[in-house]
Design a protein around this motif. Structure first.
Motif, PDB file in Angstrom:
ATOM      1  N   THR A  91      -3.432   7.603  -5.153  1.00 50.92           N
ATOM      2  CA  THR A  91      -2.411   6.669  -5.617  1.00 50.92           C
ATOM      3  C   THR A  91      -1.471   7.351  -6.610  1.00 50.92           C
ATOM      4  OG1 THR A  91      -3.679   5.851  -7.506  1.00 50.92           O
ATOM      5  CG2 THR A  91      -4.038   4.750  -5.380  1.00 50.92           C
ATOM      6  N   LYS A  92      -0.328   6.738  -6.816  1.00 52.36           N
ATOM      7  CA  LYS A  92       0.647   7.265  -7.772  1.00 52.36           C
ATOM      8  C   LYS A  92       0.098   7.250  -9.191  1.00 52.36           C
ATOM      9  CE  LYS A  92       4.594   6.179  -4.917  1.00 52.36           C
ATOM     10  NZ  LYS A  92       5.783   5.347  -4.689  1.00 52.36           N
ATOM     11  N   VAL A 132       0.847  -1.194   0.000  1.00 53.04           N
ATOM     12  CA  VAL A 132       0.000   0.000   0.000  1.00 53.04           C
ATOM     13  C   VAL A 132       0.881   1.241   0.000  1.00 53.04           C
ATOM     14  CG1 VAL A 132      -1.694   1.325   1.341  1.00 53.04           C
ATOM     15  CG2 VAL A 132      -1.942  -1.159   1.137  1.00 53.04           C
ATOM     16  N   LYS A 133       1.916   1.261   0.848  1.00 50.90           N
ATOM     17  CA  LYS A 133       2.826   2.400   0.919  1.00 50.90           C
ATOM     18  C   LYS A 133       3.505   2.666  -0.423  1.00 50.90           C
ATOM     19  CE  LYS A 133       5.638   2.814   4.350  1.00 50.90           C
ATOM     20  NZ  LYS A 133       6.612   2.571   5.422  1.00 50.90           N
ATOM     21  N   LYS A 134       3.795   1.604  -1.185  1.00 50.32           N
ATOM     22  CA  LYS A 134       4.469   1.769  -2.470  1.00 50.32           C
ATOM     23  C   LYS A 134       3.550   2.381  -3.526  1.00 50.32           C
ATOM     24  CE  LYS A 134       7.761  -1.962  -1.812  1.00 50.32           C
ATOM     25  NZ  LYS A 134       8.217  -3.281  -2.245  1.00 50.32           N
ATOM     26  N   SER A 135       2.234   2.178  -3.393  1.00 42.50           N
ATOM     27  CA  SER A 135       1.314   2.661  -4.423  1.00 42.50           C
ATOM     28  C   SER A 135       0.634   3.985  -4.070  1.00 42.50           C
ATOM     29  CB  SER A 135       0.247   1.604  -4.713  1.00 42.50           C
ATOM     30  OG  SER A 135      -0.572   1.404  -3.581  1.00 42.50           O
ATOM     31  N   VAL A 136       0.779   4.441  -2.829  1.00 45.67           N
ATOM     32  CA  VAL A 136       0.084   5.655  -2.398  1.00 45.67           C
ATOM     33  C   VAL A 136       1.010   6.872  -2.478  1.00 45.67           C
ATOM     34  CG1 VAL A 136      -0.987   6.799  -0.412  1.00 45.67           C
ATOM     35  CG2 VAL A 136      -1.550   4.436  -0.930  1.00 45.67           C
ATOM     36  N   GLY A 186      -2.916   8.180  -9.826  1.00 45.57           N
ATOM     37  CA  GLY A 186      -3.919   9.243  -9.899  1.00 45.57           C
ATOM     38  C   GLY A 186      -5.288   8.859  -9.363  1.00 45.57           C
ATOM     39  N   GLY A 187      -5.455   7.629  -8.917  1.00 48.28           N
ATOM     40  CA  GLY A 187      -6.738   7.213  -8.358  1.00 48.28           C
ATOM     41  C   GLY A 187      -6.932   7.751  -6.947  1.00 48.28           C
ATOM     42  N   GLU A 188      -8.168   7.818  -6.519  1.00 48.14           N
ATOM     43  CA  GLU A 188      -8.486   8.279  -5.173  1.00 48.14           C
ATOM     44  C   GLU A 188      -9.325   7.228  -4.462  1.00 48.14           C
ATOM     45  OE1 GLU A 188     -10.202  12.173  -5.040  1.00 48.14           O
ATOM     46  OE2 GLU A 188      -8.843  12.925  -6.582  1.00 48.14           O
ATOM     47  N   THR A 189      -9.053   7.027  -3.186  1.00 50.27           N
ATOM     48  CA  THR A 189      -9.850   6.111  -2.376  1.00 50.27           C
ATOM     49  C   THR A 189     -10.264   6.817  -1.091  1.00 50.27           C
ATOM     50  OG1 THR A 189      -7.976   5.177  -1.176  1.00 50.27           O
ATOM     51  CG2 THR A 189      -8.596   4.087  -3.227  1.00 50.27           C
ATOM     52  N   GLU A 190     -11.397   6.377  -0.578  1.00 53.74           N
ATOM     53  CA  GLU A 190     -11.905   6.893   0.688  1.00 53.74           C
ATOM     54  C   GLU A 190     -12.588   5.746   1.403  1.00 53.74           C
ATOM     55  OE1 GLU A 190     -14.829  10.336   1.322  1.00 53.74           O
ATOM     56  OE2 GLU A 190     -13.347  11.143  -0.096  1.00 53.74           O
ATOM     57  N   ASN A 191     -12.197   5.509   2.649  1.00 54.85           N
ATOM     58  CA  ASN A 191     -12.794   4.433   3.438  1.00 54.85           C
ATOM     59  C   ASN A 191     -13.197   4.960   4.804  1.00 54.85           C
ATOM     60  OD1 ASN A 191     -12.388   1.901   1.797  1.00 54.85           O
ATOM     61  ND2 ASN A 191     -10.324   2.742   1.814  1.00 54.85           N
ATOM     62  N   SER A 231      -0.218  10.107  -1.500  1.00 50.11           N
ATOM     63  CA  SER A 231      -0.515  10.881  -0.294  1.00 50.11           C
ATOM     64  C   SER A 231      -1.756  10.295   0.375  1.00 50.11           C
ATOM     65  CB  SER A 231      -0.753  12.359  -0.626  1.00 50.11           C
ATOM     66  OG  SER A 231      -1.925  12.505  -1.414  1.00 50.11           O
ATOM     67  N   GLY A 232      -1.893  10.613   1.644  1.00 49.84           N
ATOM     68  CA  GLY A 232      -3.043  10.109   2.372  1.00 49.84           C
ATOM     69  C   GLY A 232      -3.322  10.942   3.603  1.00 49.84           C
ATOM     70  N   SER A 233      -4.543  10.795   4.134  1.00 45.97           N
ATOM     71  CA  SER A 233      -4.904  11.532   5.333  1.00 45.97           C
ATOM     72  C   SER A 233      -5.979  10.773   6.107  1.00 45.97           C
ATOM     73  CB  SER A 233      -5.417  12.925   4.972  1.00 45.97           C
ATOM     74  OG  SER A 233      -6.623  12.820   4.228  1.00 45.97           O
TER      75      SER A 233
END
Length: 84
Positions: free
Chosen positions: A50-51, A19-23, A53-58, A25-27
């Motif tokens: 993600t690197k 996960v760290k390799k593909s992200v 350009g995708g965005e995720t929210e959980n 930035s995060g908050s």
């Protein structure tokens, strides 16, 4: 336990490495948190870009038992994907 899957420290680290390799930035945004004695309940949102350009929210609902010095002894979590 997260979503019915028991995860010890070693398994959590193995999960986080890719996960760290593909992200990029995060908050975290804490929506609610309640503590009583050595127990904590919290509801928060994790957002990541993600690197690629995708965005995720959980959304995460977390229930913890802690030691007297604040270290986690046991955590139960339920997550819900909001985006991505």
């Amino acid at each position: 336990m997260s979503d019915g899957i028991s995860i010890d420290r070693e398994r959590l680290i193995k999960h986080i490495r890719p996960v760290k390799k593909s992200v990029l930035s995060g908050s975290y945004h804490v929506l609610e948190a309640v503590a009583q004695g050595n127990h904590l309940a919290a509801r928060f949102v994790i957002r990541a870009v993600t690197k690629q350009g995708g965005e995720t929210e959980n959304e995460v609902h977390m229930f913890c038992e802690m030691t007297d010095d604040g270290r986690f002894v046991h955590i139960d979590q339920i997550t819900r994907s909001i985006k991505g």
